[in-house]
Scaffold this active site. Structure first.
Site, mmCIF file in Angstrom:
data_model
loop_
_atom_site.group_PDB
_atom_site.id
_atom_site.type_symbol
_atom_site.label_atom_id
_atom_site.label_comp_id
_atom_site.label_asym_id
_atom_site.label_seq_id
_atom_site.Cartn_x
_atom_site.Cartn_y
_atom_site.Cartn_z
ATOM 1 N N HIS A 1 29.973 24.384 -11.198
ATOM 2 C CA HIS A 1 30.307 25.543 -10.364
ATOM 3 C C HIS A 1 31.361 26.432 -11.019
ATOM 4 O O HIS A 1 31.302 27.655 -10.906
ATOM 5 C CB HIS A 1 30.799 25.050 -9.001
ATOM 6 N N HIS B 1 26.812 30.325 -1.472
ATOM 7 C CA HIS B 1 27.564 29.340 -0.698
ATOM 8 C C HIS B 1 26.559 28.390 -0.049
ATOM 9 O O HIS B 1 26.533 28.207 1.166
ATOM 10 C CB HIS B 1 28.467 30.007 0.335
#
Length: 742
Positions: free
Chosen positions: A53, A99
């Protein structure tokens, strides 16, 4: 008593490193970099910063294939958001980000904090946000209760944050498919306006300059959120709820105003949002970019919970926080502005020049790490990739229609959640706040007025996940082309994209192949269209119990229309207009919504991208809009030709009678998703000039019918194929999602 004894940190070993998400090789590399075994706090920082990430370790090598330059590009990839010039000193600043994992665990807060995070990415650059969009993927809401729960929670979270913050949600896209059942995708986009000489970047420089923490207090929410977003889900996913952040849109609104007020003063060196990995990523990235170092005094960080440890403070992902470097001597001015807006502000460190980030707790060094190896020089992997077996197997065009009835099929299609009206979603959003929105959700593209200028911004978000599964190279191209085409259908000139690349586990060769081919297809299309990639996000590990999503490289195209009063919409304006079909229908239904929904097959040869034909169409549409030669326009995409025609009737409830001339099977023609087709509405007084311009651009035109009345009537020669009362069709189309959500 030292910090380790006080907080009872365990001794570090490989097992603990593995639990944090580091491989054996990465743990050994961390030891090699430090020349010693990292302590527990340092290990947590390595795990966060080297997570997929934060580091993009599996994707960085391929992201370099994207074109990133053009004369209008002011800031390309590498900062919080990309920036392009729109009108002299006026620039657009924008980015899309995922998200996904948090939204599965806690849909309302996951989606809400996704919106909050992308807004901070934009105003961190000095831009005031003026628009949001969202790209959503869920399981089949007609069959799966959990998907309905996730869908409802995510839409509520987006509405709850965006509406309260005061930024309009002006468009987006929503797609339902069983591959997203346990892996919903929530891609949030934000765009802001900034003057070219007022752009701020994430950097730490100037020895002795103060490092200042501003915004909300730090809590225990979101700890290890970055590493959680860099792994597959399994049976224990529900237990990860503590890794989801909690958002406060009212606090973020205060933070926006305080930051923009501060940015009017010449006292900020650099500023960075505390997003994934919180204080860790913001401090290490700011130091890494300039080669500087930073000292942080963690006991000075404002905390909202008692007894927070240095480890928790460094890795918390609490929302609505920023880290900034100010000019020495201006500390009081910074604190004064944030105090005025009722926000926390504290001097928590200073800039050094040795390339290290040092962490202190009550005067004791609790962590000492070089910034570069955790930032710009994080590991990069060239993962192996291989064409999957299904790719060749599904490439065919043999479809049987023997048991299908055309009327029933058409009614099925307009009630299909992927085709049906998305009013249930966008009516929950405030799309008029700030009064800049001139084309509302429901059209091909959103249009935002630039106050003080005749120009407008044109935005479209697109991706066909099924195409990208069946043929990621073509699918990647089509995602870019369709977004550009939609901008042009509104009269805009496509300028640049931001992307959110959502894929499964990159350690699997077939997933990595999908990723590489998608990027190659997108890059080719961007080069041809001259629409560089200026920002973006990669989201891997969208898998649960070993089953991954369909690849979804979401594209947001940003364009400009020179005169917002000449904008086009995708619904008929009046009775008595001539309807023209642009482009040639080649009957391509492979990978189509019709084949998937009505034949229950995700197979077939994906339509050819037809990029040269699309470029002609795009340039033509920009010119016809500028000359006001058409009243409305709508491209053919998901659902095919007949669905696009019907969609143009809905908004103003204007009927049509059309007569098509073709030699192929009805189902192939009517539900074809051939790329580069569009319907346009032409006033009879403008027909001659319209046809002359089409000939000049080499765009194929076919006059197919007229607008008017209250029927939806489709013929082939003398044969009536479809004939409906338009109001009845619209009721089915607009009520479908509402029916499932009740």
């Amino acid at each position: 008593m030292g910090v380790y004894e006080k907080f009872n940190y365990p001794e570090v070993n490989y097992e603990i490193a593995n639990e944090m998400g580091l491989t054996k090789e990465e743990f050994d590399k961390a030891v090699e970099i430090l020349g010693r075994t990292p302590n527990y706090i340092e290990l947590g920082i390595f795990a966060a910063m080297w997570s997929e990430h934060c580091s993009y370790k599996s994707s960085r090598i391929h992201l370099k294939k994207f074109p990133t330059d053009a004369p209008w590009v002011v800031q390309g990839p590498g900062e919080n958001a990309g920036i392009i010039e729109i009108d002299g000193e006026i620039c657009a600043c924008f980015k899309v980000e995922s998200h996904n994992h948090p939204s599965y665990i806690e849909p309302y807060q996951g989606a809400a904090t996704g919106v909050g995070g992308i807004l901070r990415d934009v105003f961190t650059m000095g831009a005031r946000p003026i628009a949001c969009m969202d790209g959503l993927r869920f399981g089949d809401i007609s069959k799966d209760e959990k998907s309905r729960y996730l869908f409802e929670g995510v839409v509520s979270g987006i509405a709850g944050y965006g509406n309260c913050f005061g930024v309009p949600t002006v468009g987006g896209e929503t797609f339902f498919h069983k591959s997203f059942e346990k892996n919903p995708l929530v891609n949030a986009f934000a765009l802001g306006i900034v003057k070219k000489d007022k752009i701020f970047k994430a950097k730490a420089e100037g020895v002795g300059n103060p490092v200042i923490y501003v915004g909300a207090k730090t809590g225990r929410d979101g700890i290890h959120g970055a590493t959680m977003a860099s792994e597959e889900f399994g049976a224990d996913s529900e237990s990860k709820r503590p890794n989801v952040q909690i958002g406060d849109p009212f606090k973020e609104k205060l933070l926006l105003e305080a930051c923009l007020e501060l940015m009017k003063e010449d006292i900020i060196i650099g500023i960075q949002d505390m997003g994934a990995a919180g204080l860790t990523s913001s401090s290490f990235e700011m130091a890494s970019k300039t080669g500087a170092g930073v000292e942080l005094y963690l006991d000075k960080v404002p905390c909202r919970e008692k007894g927070m440890t240095p480890y928790e403070i460094m890795l918390s992902e609490s929302q609505e926080r920023m880290l900034l470097v100010a000019k020495k001597g201006y500390e009081d001015k910074v604190l004064e502005i944030f105090d005025k807006w009722d926000l926390d502000a504290a001097i928590i460190g200073k800039v050094t020049d040795d390339g290290y980030v040092r962490l202190y707790w009550e005067g004791e060094v609790v962590g000492e790490l070089p910034a570069k190896p955790l930032g710009d020089e994080a590991p990069v992997y060239e993962r192996p990739y291989k064409e999957p077996l299904y790719y060749r197997e599904y490439k065919h065009n043999d479809f049987a229609f023997v048991n299908l009835n055309l009327d029933k099929t058409f009614e099925m299609m307009i009630s299909n959640p992927n085709i049906a009206s998305k009013k249930w979603i966008y009516e929950q959003y405030d799309h008029m706040v700030r009064t800049n929105t001139v084309v509302l959700p429901g059209s091909d593209a959103a249009i935002i007025r630039l106050k003080g200028s005749k120009k407008g911004l044109v935005l479209s978000m697109d991706c066909n996940s099924r195409y990208c599964y069946l043929d990621p190279y073509k699918g990647g191209q089509i995602a870019v082309i369709e977004a550009a085409r939609n901008v042009a259908m509104a009269g805009g000139r496509p300028l640049a994209i931001t992307d959110c690349l959502n894929f499964g586990n990159p350690e699997k060769t077939d997933v990595m192949w999908q990723f590489v081919k998608s990027i190659e297809g997108m890059s080719f299309a961007c080069e041809k269209l001259n629409t560089p990639v200026v920002s973006g996000n990669v989201s891997f590990y969208n898998e649960t119990d070993g089953k991954g999503i369909y690849p979804t490289p979401t594209v947001v195209m940003v364009g400009v229309i020179d005169d917002v009063e000449k904008r086009l919409v995708s619904f008929f304006k009046q009775d008595g207009s001539i309807i023209y079909l642009l482009g040639e229908n080649k009957g391509e239904i492979g990978g189509s919504e019709f084949v998937s929904y009505c034949l229950e097959m995700d197979e077939g040869e994906v339509p050819e991208p037809n990029i040269e034909e699309n470029i002609k169409l795009i340039n033509f549409m920009i010119e016809v809009a500028n000359k006001s030669l058409v009243l409305s326009a709508h491209d053919v995409s998901l659902g095919g030709l007949i669905i696009s025609l019907f969609e143009m009737c809905v908004k103003n409830k204007i009927g049509v009678e059309v007569n098509f001339d073709y030699k192929m099977e009805d189902f192939r023609y009517l539900f074809s998703e051939t790329q580069g087709m569009a319907f346009v509405e032409v006033d009879p007084s403008k027909e001659k000039e319209f046809l002359q311009l089409a000939a000049n651009f080499g765009v194929r035109t076919e006059r197919v019918g007229m607008t008017g009345g209250k029927e939806f009537k489709v013929k082939k020669g003398r044969r009536v194929l479809l004939m409906y009362d338009l109001d009845e069709l619209i009721a089915q189309y607009e009520g479908a999602i509402d029916k499932w959500m009740k």
